[in-house]
Design an enzyme around this catalytic site. Sequence first.
Site, PDB file in Angstrom:
ATOM      1  CD  GLU A  97      44.216  57.717  48.152  1.00  0.00           C
ATOM      2  OE1 GLU A  97      44.266  57.353  46.968  1.00  0.00           O
ATOM      3  OE2 GLU A  97      43.235  58.307  48.633  1.00  0.00           O
ATOM      4  CG  ASP A 134      39.565  57.805  49.735  1.00  0.00           C
ATOM      5  OD1 ASP A 134      40.396  57.145  49.087  1.00  0.00           O
ATOM      6  OD2 ASP A 134      38.635  58.444  49.215  1.00  0.00           O
TER       7      ASP A 134
END
Length: 840
Positions: A561, A508
């Site tokens: 990401e 993330d």
Amino acid sequence: MTPSPPSSGSDPKNPQKTAAKKAAKKATAKGATTKGAAAEGAAAEETPVRRKAVAKKTTAEKAATKKATPKKTTAKKTTAKKTTAKKAPAKKSAPRKAAAKKVPPVEVAVSVSPAVDAADRERLLVGTHHAPHSVLGAHPVTGGVAFRAFRPYARSVTVVSGSLRAELHDDGDGFFAGLLPLREVPEYRLLVEYEGSVQETEDAYRFLPTLGDLDLHLIGEGRHEQLWKVLGAEPMTHQGVTGTRFSVWAPNARGVRVAGGFNFWDGTGHPMRSLGSSGVWELFLPGVGEGELYKFEITRPDGSRTLRADPMARRTETPPNTSSIVHASRYEWGDGTWLAHRADIPVHEAPFSVYEVHLPSWRPGLTYRQLADQLPAYVKDLGFTHVELMPVAEHPFGGSWGYQVTGFYAPTARLGTPDDFKYLVDALHRAGIGVIMDWVPAHFPRDDWALAEFDGRPLYEHEDPLRAAHPDWGTLEFDFGRREVRNFLVANAVYWCEEFHIDGLRVDAVASMLYLDYSREPGQWSPNEHGGRENLDAVAFLQEMNATVYRRAPGVVTIAEESTAWDGVTRPTHHRGPSGFGGLGFGLKWNMGWMHDSLEYMSHEPVHRKYHHHEMTFSMVYAYSENYVLPISHDEVVHGKRSLVSKMPGDWWQQRANLRAYLGFMWAHPGKQLLFMGQEFAQGAEWSEAHGPDWWLLDPSYGAAADHRGVRDLVRDLNALYRANPPLWQRDTDPAGFQWITGDAADDNVFAFLRHDADGTPLLAVSHMAPVVRHDYRIGVPEDVPAWLEVLNTDADDYGGSGVTNPDVVKPEPQPWHGRPASIRLTLPPLATVWLRPAW
């Protein structure tokens, strides 16, 4: 087990108690000390205090039934030898028949050992002692063996070794000490008397360290790839005794103690020892086992104390409770076949379609084991190859969806135990479904019981407040330049792959890690040593993490990401790009550009789409710069962004038609697919973690259920056709696997392209994003395919469409079109995507 301290207001250190005990001892004393004991006692510097000490099987009752032979005397343990050896001459001079007479108990003179000195005593009391084992426990000294115990709230402490029992002197404040006339340190236990109870236990301070020199060296170097096996709470058998090893990295602490249910949250009597310059504190607590709650009580540099959860805890209490729990896994895996073949085909050359799931809200109220009964069957039925689980690591605030982690090594207790989570992963594997887990190494929350200023100073976070504070989320960023912090995170990535058999880590917020000026204004950040904005420490960390995971866990994929154009996110770490950096080493990267552009295009009314045609074609300009995933994730269907079907223009029929056409375009586009739960059946409402997907939309009693079931049926067929047709996935990262037929038919709102597998076999995809039917629409095709067969049409009746299809085999005509030597004529349905493959 350490017993409960007395209730508030009691005074276990009453001096009258000690005097009474001494008087009772003198009143019951029998016999005389042996010559050896008297000689050793006289050598002690302190005044001797007489204690009762009974040699093995020498009570009057037992002596009357035993034959006192020199042979049996010499077979005693060390402690018994010291007493009985002095008695041997007397026994030899006695006739054999005298054995029937009562032998009086032998009393050993026990001297008060030199008490814990004032400095050590004070440091132990206030929790700042670095080496409690050097003071407490048993130690050879002049005149024998000194025993010292620190047992707050105890009324008395007695050393027990075989039959030897020697009560230690009460020095006050919970300190007990005594000098026994022994030649060496024996194996012993402590008999501890509290108000209303007596406990016999091992002495935690008689054990050697549980961590070896190699472990400490690797920790110091930041290269211990199985860090969870040496830090945290580990149930074990140590020196033949069962208990739990506690260890924690806290280099700035003045002292660390263990507090938990086993000592009623008073860590005073359980100080840990510092293991040199490693910054690691360690203590083996015998008798403490699985399921015990604990925390670390840390004395900070300013002398204040803080109670902290274990950063390496493998199990935690259910939030809002915050204690760590001693855990040992008992799970037996059944996914050997899955693991054996996981690495057979590289991920970027294999079918890879992902169903993203927020476990607590997919079916609210289900546990890990209950989810294992439902989720694998549902995902398998829809044909997805993988699930991606939004962060399952423990987090205090459910509204963060798991993205503000406090327990990096613990699956959230909201849904069950760590072994329960393993059961879910195992069930998915046995159903043929891979498991990807969202992983959050960018930042952590500021909760004062977790990682923030863990030992009183910035430790896991950067010491520069501007570098530490995450500008968007009110959290703290990790200090990627500190080797121990990198080790904590790299080992954590390995931990999930090795201990929980996770098949992939979606990392993330990578962009927030890579740039020093991320969400910061001028003056709020400082350039790197080369004057640039790149966070060189974060780059090194990501490279190390990826290299380590790929080396240790074959078949695992890491996914970034990353929302910028950083060069080489999925390039190998040893290959340098134009920017001069080595690749970051990820296997895949989320294509955020494709997601934003394509959703922007689809949000326009069809009449306006010709002016935004490039938003659907631009992704092919850079499609092969990285290995991409096309993500329609949770981030796109919350916080006012609307659900996927609600982003589409028009009435309810047009919205669904647009959605179906978009999904058909997405599954044919180069790159892997990811779809968030609820979007597979065209949920109209935004996702909410409070109630999850609107499953009632699929209930046959609901009037529009067929509309939602039609979209779900399409997703099922998309996945089935996708997996069955290698042109759609085999050359995802090879430019030779894609060819435009027409990418400029803006006036018609048409996109047509070919996908090729490794053998050159094509699949033709045509998307028509206008709400009209176009008859005899000519499409250029290769001349070496004699006939084409429609295998997918998102406007089919079964999906809720208008039923405009191409049911017959379509044969090429020798009319050049779109730069091709041949062409076919198709009927293009309204707002639909069709796939055709060679009819052979």
